[in-house]
Design a protein around this motif. Structure first.
Motif, PDB file in Angstrom:
ATOM      1  N   GLU A  72       0.231  -0.271   1.095  1.00 32.31           N
ATOM      2  CA  GLU A  72       0.164  -0.445   2.538  1.00 32.31           C
ATOM      3  C   GLU A  72       1.176   0.328   3.328  1.00 32.31           C
ATOM      4  OE1 GLU A  72      -0.039  -3.878   5.298  1.00 32.31           O
ATOM      5  OE2 GLU A  72      -1.442  -4.466   3.798  1.00 32.31           O
ATOM      6  N   THR A  89      -4.279   7.117   6.702  1.00 28.93           N
ATOM      7  CA  THR A  89      -3.998   5.707   6.918  1.00 28.93           C
ATOM      8  C   THR A  89      -4.704   5.261   8.194  1.00 28.93           C
ATOM      9  OG1 THR A  89      -2.048   5.980   8.342  1.00 28.93           O
ATOM     10  CG2 THR A  89      -1.688   6.106   5.951  1.00 28.93           C
ATOM     11  N   ARG A 101       0.810  -1.203   0.000  1.00 27.72           N
ATOM     12  CA  ARG A 101       0.000   0.000   0.000  1.00 27.72           C
ATOM     13  C   ARG A 101       0.830   1.233   0.000  1.00 27.72           C
ATOM     14  NH1 ARG A 101      -5.541   1.607   0.166  1.00 27.72           N
ATOM     15  NH2 ARG A 101      -5.900   2.469   2.136  1.00 27.72           N
ATOM     16  N   TYR A 111      -5.324  -1.996   3.403  1.00 24.12           N
ATOM     17  CA  TYR A 111      -4.509  -2.252   4.583  1.00 24.12           C
ATOM     18  C   TYR A 111      -4.936  -3.585   5.206  1.00 24.12           C
ATOM     19  CZ  TYR A 111      -2.837   2.535   4.246  1.00 24.12           C
ATOM     20  OH  TYR A 111      -2.245   3.689   3.800  1.00 24.12           O
ATOM     21  N   SER A 145      -1.672   6.739   0.814  1.00 26.93           N
ATOM     22  CA  SER A 145      -2.796   6.295   1.590  1.00 26.93           C
ATOM     23  C   SER A 145      -3.869   5.695   0.716  1.00 26.93           C
ATOM     24  CB  SER A 145      -3.402   7.426   2.374  1.00 26.93           C
ATOM     25  OG  SER A 145      -2.978   8.648   1.956  1.00 26.93           O
ATOM     26  N   SER A 186      -7.901  10.725   9.911  1.00 21.47           N
ATOM     27  CA  SER A 186      -7.978   9.619   8.974  1.00 21.47           C
ATOM     28  C   SER A 186      -9.438   9.324   8.669  1.00 21.47           C
ATOM     29  CB  SER A 186      -7.318   8.371   9.563  1.00 21.47           C
ATOM     30  OG  SER A 186      -7.533   7.245   8.733  1.00 21.47           O
TER      31      SER A 186
END
Length: 425
Positions: A33, A184, A11, A381, A37, A190
């Motif tokens: 990952e 992330t 990612r 993720y 993002s 986030s």
């Protein structure tokens, strides 16, 4: 598709694929990952019984133990906590296997019924939900989407050129993923929320696409070209398509897909929201794999506001049922979810003058291994997924795992799919 970026390395890493290159089945749909993002990087007892019927009936060149040994070796090479696989042939799930852990900390083993987040394989369910409205005569794929939305969307470079649903579903709308909008899972702020996102889909899309709104960035949210002229994989274009469908249907998009796609196929314990599931005891925890030490660290069960582009959760057995229905032109074991003509339209090569591969509505195809296959990949993720079928042999393979597989790890993951096609075709 990919750590929300269709070309990855854990990612984050390789950056975006050039718009002219094909969506390599090994990379399309995965986010990355680490670095950038966002992701890109389908009754349980009844399905369990179906999977147990005649296992290895179609196995040719290897014994069951040989195949299982091969898969376990590849899963060890990937370094993922757990993985689950299923094969559908004709209208039956003929084989399934799980290995490793769904949740290491809670000592829960992976099973064929374990629910995984699908990442961009979710888009195939999203497309199906949208196409039920086309079947109802309520949605025109080639109409200006502003006909259906409570707010207007325009590409700044071509404000007077309409954006259509067909463009959204073929990644030719000129709407661009700005990866920093998500952050992330471990960052603050986030859009990876613990549990389901509290931000409604429509509100988020309005925020991203209307001038003056919080997340609007003319240079970051759009490409400088007319809609329909070039391909560039876009999670948020698909999320916008789902938002349009929600406006037309008058119900939340997750409800639309649950009622029109999941329920008719018996896909219980499946959905875009954790609230759609009865609990997390059977849900695979996503893990971060440290490629230097081999250590695994759990993330958490997350959601994000643009859930239709990646957050569907289901088991390999249920996903194989969806794949079988699509492979069999909309019907499996007496249950029809889409009409034959609708599935044929989804599978049709939509933009041959724009790209060099077979791009349907969301689904794409190619012949990287000497035979044509169609499907989708996914990554986010702590998630890597694959779902492909061979129309000539009516065989489909589902592969799900709970860590993000980049580089050589992805090769080991896709090796399993190639072996399963060889054994069951």
């Amino acid at each position: 598709m990919t750590p929300r970026n269709p070309q990855l390395v854990e990612r984050g890493g390789a950056g975006e694929r050039p718009s002219g290159s094909p969506p390599d089945a090994d990379f399309a749909g995965l986010r990355h990952e680490r670095g950038l993002s966002r992701r890109d990087f389908v009754t349980r007892a009844a399905l369990g019984a179906a999977a147990a019927v005649a296992p290895f009936t179609f196995l040719r060149s290897a014994s069951a133990s040989d195949l299982e040994s091969f898969i376990r070796e590849r899963v060890r090479a990937i370094g993922t906590p757990g993985a689950t696989f299923a094969v559908v042939k004709g209208e039956q799930i003929v084989w399934s296997m799980a290995t490793g852990w769904a949740n290491i900390e809670r000592k829960i083993r992976a099973e064929p019924t374990t629910q995984y987040m699908l990442a961009s394989v979710s888009k195939t369910i999203t497309c199906a939900g949208i196409m039920t409205l086309v079947e109802d005569g309520r949605l025109d794929l080639d109409a200006n989407i502003n006909r259906y939305l409570p707010f207007e969307v325009h590409i700044p470079e071509a404000r007077h050129v309409p954006i259509t649903m067909r463009q959204l579903l073929t990644h030719t709308s000129a709407i661009r993923d700005r990866y920093t909008v998500w952050g992330t899972p471990m960052a603050q702020p986030s859009l990876y929320f613990h549990g389901d996102s509290p931000i409604p889909l429509g509100r988020f899309m309005r925020s991203y696409l209307t001038p003056g709104a919080k997340e609007y960035r003319e240079g970051g949210n759009f490409y400088k070209r007319k809609p329909g002229t070039e391909y560039a994989y876009s999670n948020l274009a698909v999320a916008l398509a789902a938002s349009v469908a929600g406006c037309i249907s008058g119900v939340d998009f997750d409800t639309l897909c649950r009622e029109r796609v999941a329920k008719p196929l018996g896909m219980t314990e499946s959905g875009y929201r954790l609230a759609d599931l009865s609990g997390t005891d059977n849900l695979a925890m996503p893990y971060h794999y440290n490629r230097h030490t081999g250590d695994l660290r759990p993330y958490f069960q997350y959601g994000y506001p643009d859930y239709p582009d990646g957050a569907f959760r289901t088991s390999a057995l249920h996903l194989a049922t969806w794949l079988g229905a699509f492979m069999n032109v909309g019907k499996i074991r007496g249950k029809r979810v889409l009409s034959r003509s609708t599935v044929q339209e989804i599978r049709r090569n939509q933009i041959p003058r724009v790209v060099g591969w077979h791009q349907g509505l969301i689904w794409y195809g190619g012949s990287p291994n000497g035979y044509f296959r169609m499907g989708h990949t996914g990554g986010d993720y702590g998630v890597s997924t694959r779902m492909f079928f061979r129309p000539d042999r009516r065989v489909g393979v589902v592969s799900l795992t709970n860590s993000y597989c980049g580089g050589k790890r992805w090769e080991s993951f896709s090796d399993i799919e190639r072996r399963l096609f060889r054994e069951f075709s």
